[in-house]
Write an enzyme that holds these catalytic residues in place. Sequence first.
Site, mmCIF file in Angstrom:
data_model
loop_
_atom_site.group_PDB
_atom_site.id
_atom_site.type_symbol
_atom_site.label_atom_id
_atom_site.label_comp_id
_atom_site.label_asym_id
_atom_site.label_seq_id
_atom_site.Cartn_x
_atom_site.Cartn_y
_atom_site.Cartn_z
ATOM 1 C CB SER A 1 -0.881 0.039 1.253
ATOM 2 O OG SER A 1 -1.857 -0.970 1.237
ATOM 3 C CB ILE A 2 0.394 4.569 -1.626
ATOM 4 C CG1 ILE A 2 0.525 4.080 -3.078
ATOM 5 C CG2 ILE A 2 1.007 5.953 -1.472
ATOM 6 C CD1 ILE A 2 -0.245 4.930 -4.090
ATOM 7 C CB VAL B 1 -13.945 6.642 5.442
ATOM 8 C CG1 VAL B 1 -12.558 6.477 6.038
ATOM 9 C CG2 VAL B 1 -14.014 6.106 4.012
ATOM 10 C CB VAL C 1 -9.722 5.947 1.857
ATOM 11 C CG1 VAL C 1 -10.916 5.022 1.730
ATOM 12 C CG2 VAL C 1 -9.048 5.786 3.194
ATOM 13 C CE1 TYR D 1 -8.182 6.111 -10.903
ATOM 14 C CE2 TYR D 1 -8.822 8.404 -11.160
ATOM 15 C CZ TYR D 1 -8.342 7.377 -10.379
ATOM 16 O OH TYR D 1 -8.012 7.615 -9.060
ATOM 17 C CE LYS E 1 -7.916 9.131 -6.114
ATOM 18 N NZ LYS E 1 -7.642 8.929 -4.656
ATOM 19 C CB ILE F 1 2.092 2.486 -7.121
ATOM 20 C CG1 ILE F 1 2.907 3.776 -7.233
ATOM 21 C CG2 ILE F 1 2.825 1.460 -6.260
ATOM 22 C CD1 ILE F 1 3.156 4.485 -5.897
ATOM 23 C CB THR G 1 -1.452 -0.718 -4.420
ATOM 24 O OG1 THR G 1 -2.580 -0.145 -5.095
ATOM 25 C CG2 THR G 1 -0.326 0.293 -4.410
ATOM 26 C CG LEU G 2 -5.721 -5.264 -2.451
ATOM 27 C CD1 LEU G 2 -5.421 -6.665 -2.978
ATOM 28 C CD2 LEU G 2 -6.137 -5.325 -0.990
ATOM 29 C CB ALA G 3 -6.282 0.214 -4.970
HETATM 30 O O1 0WE Z 1 -7.206 5.437 -7.721
HETATM 31 C C1 0WE Z 1 -6.822 4.408 -8.237
HETATM 32 C C2 0WE Z 1 -7.657 3.143 -8.113
HETATM 33 C C3 0WE Z 1 -8.640 3.183 -6.992
HETATM 34 C C4 0WE Z 1 -9.694 2.104 -7.076
HETATM 35 C C5 0WE Z 1 -9.410 0.787 -7.402
HETATM 36 C C6 0WE Z 1 -10.423 -0.158 -7.424
HETATM 37 C C7 0WE Z 1 -10.193 -1.586 -7.850
HETATM 38 C C8 0WE Z 1 -11.177 -2.514 -7.206
HETATM 39 C C9 0WE Z 1 -10.990 2.450 -6.778
HETATM 40 N N1 0WE Z 1 -11.982 1.555 -6.785
HETATM 41 C C10 0WE Z 1 -11.733 0.260 -7.095
HETATM 42 N N2 0WE Z 1 -12.758 -0.624 -7.083
HETATM 43 C C11 0WE Z 1 -12.571 -1.968 -7.188
HETATM 44 O O2 0WE Z 1 -13.549 -2.726 -7.207
HETATM 45 N N3 0WE Z 1 -5.665 4.418 -8.966
HETATM 46 C C12 0WE Z 1 -4.951 5.639 -9.142
HETATM 47 C C13 0WE Z 1 -5.130 3.204 -9.613
HETATM 48 C C14 0WE Z 1 -5.674 3.140 -11.006
HETATM 49 O O3 0WE Z 1 -6.882 2.596 -11.254
HETATM 50 C C15 0WE Z 1 -7.117 2.720 -12.617
HETATM 51 C C16 0WE Z 1 -6.041 3.345 -13.222
HETATM 52 C C17 0WE Z 1 -5.111 3.622 -12.188
HETATM 53 C C18 0WE Z 1 -3.794 4.298 -12.321
HETATM 54 C C19 0WE Z 1 -8.224 2.330 -13.371
HETATM 55 C C20 0WE Z 1 -8.206 2.557 -14.733
HETATM 56 C C21 0WE Z 1 -7.143 3.192 -15.347
HETATM 57 C C22 0WE Z 1 -6.036 3.588 -14.587
#
Ligand code: 0WE
Length: 265
Positions: free
Chosen positions: A19-20, A65, A92, A157, A164, A193, A195-197
């Site tokens: 995680s970041i 949260v 988050v 995204y 954001k 990066i 990460t799990l996200a």
């Molecule tokens: O903010 C993020 C990702 C945050 C995120 C990730 C998930 C995956 C699992 C938010 N919600 C969810 N929901 C889920 O069910 N990033 C900056 C990483 C990210 O995500 C992308 C990116 C990048 C970079 C999605 C599409 C394109 C680029």
Amino acid sequence: MGFLAGKRAFIVGVATDRSIAWGIAQAMHREGAELAFSYVNDKMKERVEPLAHSIGSSLVMPLDVTVDAQIDAAFERIKDQWGGIDIVVHAVAFAPREALTGTFLEATSREGFRIAHDVSSYSLTALAQRAAPLMSGRNGALLTLSYLGAVRSIPGYNVMGLAKASLEANVRFLAADLGPRGIRVNGISAGPIKTLAAAGIPGFRKMLGRVAEIAPMRRNVTPEDVGNAAAFLCSDLAAGITGEILYVDGGFSTVGMNFPVEGEG
Ligand code: 0WE
């Protein structure tokens, strides 16, 4: 002595050792801060507790949260244990998976929009409301994490970009309100990066590779890169910085014509 000696920080958003937020925690710990952590559910508790203990932190609490009563309870515990707090890190974000699948136009539902903005932006305001009273007279600092999708359309995204954008405005409005109390509010816009996200986002690995080719530093950024910038922004070294979004992206966002050109390189 580290530049965060004597500071107490609450880190919201550690999920794994990649995680970041964990990179931020390690940098802050190295610089002498005392840390508290939260986890979102029992599965994450199993991961976060050992990480917290590994750097000598025993203040670890549940926090979803989206639930006001849980935010109240978390800051009550911090008040009981510490009396006050110097730093809150908000790391988050969430949008329903369907919202990040396909085009923005087709994937964005009213409920997906609501959830993304609630979890990823409103939560910063909610944390700030409880943190501010505990920061009086202590040069407090709030920090959140953003992404380039706040200011550019990035395929996939989708509604997270809008969330954001809201988060970055949130930083500016909170900075205006809390500045007179000596509390600074900033964001870091990190490059991608793994990460799990990011796990399970289709094409993420390819995206990392392309970003590393284009960024001036010719590499991806790491949780350590972000952690060091975060530690600085939350320290008294950054006393003149508030309402700012600092890009920690190896310079990716600063270049134009960001595709290979014959004869270059
Ligand atoms: O903010 C993020 C990702 C945050 C995120 C990730 C998930 C995956 C699992 C938010 N919600 C969810 N929901 C889920 O069910 N990033 C900056 C990483 C990210 O995500 C992308 C990116 C990048 C970079 C999605 C599409 C394109 C680029």
